[in-house]
Design a protein around this motif. Structure first.
Motif, short mmCIF file in Angstrom:
data_model
loop_
_atom_site.label_atom_id
_atom_site.label_comp_id
_atom_site.label_asym_id
_atom_site.label_seq_id
_atom_site.Cartn_x
_atom_site.Cartn_y
_atom_site.Cartn_z
N GLN A 110 0.54 -0.70 -0.29
CA GLN A 110 -0.19 -0.38 -0.25
C GLN A 110 0.96 1.41 -0.22
O GLN A 110 0.51 2.48 -0.48
CB GLN A 110 -1.23 0.20 0.99
N SER A 111 1.95 1.09 0.33
CA SER A 111 3.10 2.31 0.86
C SER A 111 2.83 2.95 -0.79
O SER A 111 4.38 3.70 -1.06
CB SER A 111 4.07 1.73 1.67
N ARG A 112 2.92 1.68 -1.98
CA ARG A 112 3.75 2.05 -3.00
C ARG A 112 2.61 1.80 -4.02
O ARG A 112 2.98 0.91 -5.00
CB ARG A 112 5.36 0.56 -3.94
N PRO A 113 2.56 3.03 -4.18
CA PRO A 113 0.81 2.53 -5.50
C PRO A 113 1.50 3.33 -6.81
O PRO A 113 0.41 2.82 -7.53
CB PRO A 113 -0.18 4.30 -4.90
N GLU A 114 2.50 3.65 -6.86
CA GLU A 114 3.26 3.79 -8.01
C GLU A 114 2.96 2.81 -8.98
O GLU A 114 3.31 2.21 -10.06
CB GLU A 114 4.15 4.54 -7.79
N LEU A 115 3.46 2.18 -8.54
CA LEU A 115 3.69 -0.28 -8.94
C LEU A 115 2.84 -0.12 -10.14
O LEU A 115 2.30 -0.36 -10.56
CB LEU A 115 4.38 -0.84 -8.18
N GLY A 116 1.41 0.17 -8.66
CA GLY A 116 -0.46 -0.30 -9.40
C GLY A 116 -0.24 0.63 -10.37
O GLY A 116 -0.65 0.19 -11.75
N PHE A 117 0.02 1.42 -10.50
CA PHE A 117 -0.24 2.78 -11.62
C PHE A 117 0.36 2.15 -12.69
O PHE A 117 0.00 2.20 -13.10
CB PHE A 117 -0.73 4.53 -11.05
N ARG A 118 1.11 1.71 -12.27
CA ARG A 118 2.54 2.15 -13.94
C ARG A 118 2.15 1.03 -14.43
O ARG A 118 1.92 1.49 -15.53
CB ARG A 118 3.88 1.18 -13.45
N LEU A 119 1.24 -0.47 -13.72
CA LEU A 119 1.19 -2.16 -14.13
C LEU A 119 -0.38 -1.37 -15.11
O LEU A 119 -0.52 -2.00 -16.10
CB LEU A 119 0.89 -2.77 -12.83
N LEU A 120 -1.19 -0.36 -14.82
CA LEU A 120 -2.76 -0.15 -15.22
C LEU A 120 -1.90 0.52 -15.73
O LEU A 120 -3.29 0.41 -17.38
CB LEU A 120 -3.17 0.71 -14.41
N GLN A 121 -0.87 1.57 -16.24
CA GLN A 121 -0.82 2.19 -17.65
C GLN A 121 0.38 1.03 -18.40
O GLN A 121 -0.77 1.34 -19.47
CB GLN A 121 0.21 3.37 -16.78
N ARG A 122 0.87 0.25 -18.23
CA ARG A 122 0.92 -0.67 -18.59
C ARG A 122 -0.21 -1.80 -20.04
O ARG A 122 -0.22 -2.05 -21.04
CB ARG A 122 2.36 -1.27 -18.15
N LEU A 123 -0.81 -2.12 -19.04
CA LEU A 123 -2.13 -2.70 -19.13
C LEU A 123 -2.38 -1.82 -19.97
O LEU A 123 -3.44 -2.34 -21.70
CB LEU A 123 -2.96 -3.25 -18.28
N ALA A 137 -6.57 5.38 -13.70
CA ALA A 137 -6.22 4.25 -12.54
C ALA A 137 -7.11 5.85 -11.41
O ALA A 137 -6.30 6.63 -11.33
CB ALA A 137 -4.94 4.56 -12.42
N LYS A 138 -7.75 4.79 -10.14
CA LYS A 138 -7.85 5.51 -9.34
C LYS A 138 -7.59 4.77 -8.00
O LYS A 138 -8.28 3.94 -8.19
CB LYS A 138 -8.97 6.02 -9.19
N GLN A 139 -7.30 5.24 -6.59
CA GLN A 139 -6.94 4.14 -5.34
C GLN A 139 -8.21 4.72 -4.51
O GLN A 139 -8.72 5.91 -4.69
CB GLN A 139 -5.79 4.90 -4.90
N ASP A 140 -8.68 3.77 -4.32
CA ASP A 140 -9.97 4.15 -3.21
C ASP A 140 -9.83 2.05 -2.07
O ASP A 140 -10.00 1.38 -2.76
CB ASP A 140 -11.27 3.47 -3.63
N GLY A 141 -8.79 3.02 -0.90
CA GLY A 141 -8.58 2.36 -0.05
C GLY A 141 -7.83 1.32 -0.48
O GLY A 141 -6.82 1.72 -0.75
N ARG A 142 -7.66 0.08 -0.30
CA ARG A 142 -6.07 -0.77 -1.16
C ARG A 142 -6.45 -0.97 -2.30
O ARG A 142 -5.67 -2.29 -2.53
CB ARG A 142 -6.90 -2.16 0.01
N ASN A 143 -7.39 -1.09 -2.92
CA ASN A 143 -7.22 -1.03 -4.70
C ASN A 143 -7.25 -0.19 -5.32
O ASN A 143 -7.65 1.19 -4.73
CB ASN A 143 -8.77 -1.60 -4.62
#
Length: 174
Positions: A110-123, A137-143
């Motif tokens: 959860q402290s590294r949301p940029e990993l998820g953001f990059r993964l979504l951009q790649r997808l 991409a939007k962060q809402d809680g743990r997702n």
């Protein structure tokens, strides 16, 4: 008042309008109550209700149902797993469905949301041929979520491809 054949009768007293409707064996229906004077029409009310229901049923049949499929990922997904999930997203988009991609974070992730953001951009970039990013991409809680939508006409394109695949080739001539 409007007559049974759609002709304008003019301003008529209520008693006379009811008598005309009774003589024609039809109903007197108020079609515009807010107009001054109110507009009434002599018609078969049962037939009118039936036709209105038919029109509503026909319009409902032509409506398109939007189906939203969901694909869940983790931020530290392996390359092969990513390709599998991407294949599912591509299949959903080809079928004409929207796809909600969710990245689930756990613990320290959860402290590294940029990993998820990059993964979504790649997808999003990988499936650009099949659809586009409708909601970024939007962060809402743990997702973290992103919505992908198919390109216009992709459902008809998929149906045409399916029809083409179902056709058998013409027999060869001797």
């Amino acid at each position: 008042m409007v007559g049974p054949e759609g002709e304008q009768v003019g301003i008529v007293r209520v008693e006379d309008a009811l008598r005309l409707a009774f003589e024609a064996d039809l109903d007197l229906v108020e079609v515009a109550p807010n107009a001054r004077p109110p507009v009434c029409k002599i018609m078969d009310y049962g037939k009118f209700k039936y036709e209105a229901a038919q029109k509503q049923r026909e319009s409902r049949k032509n409506q398109q149902m939007t189906v939203i499929k969901e694909q869940k990922l983790r931020p530290k997904i392996d390359d092969h797993d990513y390709e599998t999930k991407k294949g599912h997203v591509v299949r959903f988009l080809e079928q004409g469905s929207k796809v909600k991609v969710t990245i689930m974070f756990r613990g320290r992730e959860q402290s590294r949301p940029e990993l998820g953001f990059r993964l979504l951009q790649r997808l999003g970039a990988d499936v650009a041929d099949y659809g586009f990013v409708e909601t970024s991409a939007k962060q809402d809680g743990r997702n973290m979520t992103m919505v992908l939508a198919p390109h216009k006409g992709s459902k008809t394109r998929a149906k045409a491809q399916q029809d083409k695949a179902n056709q058998t080739p013409p027999p060869a001539q001797a």
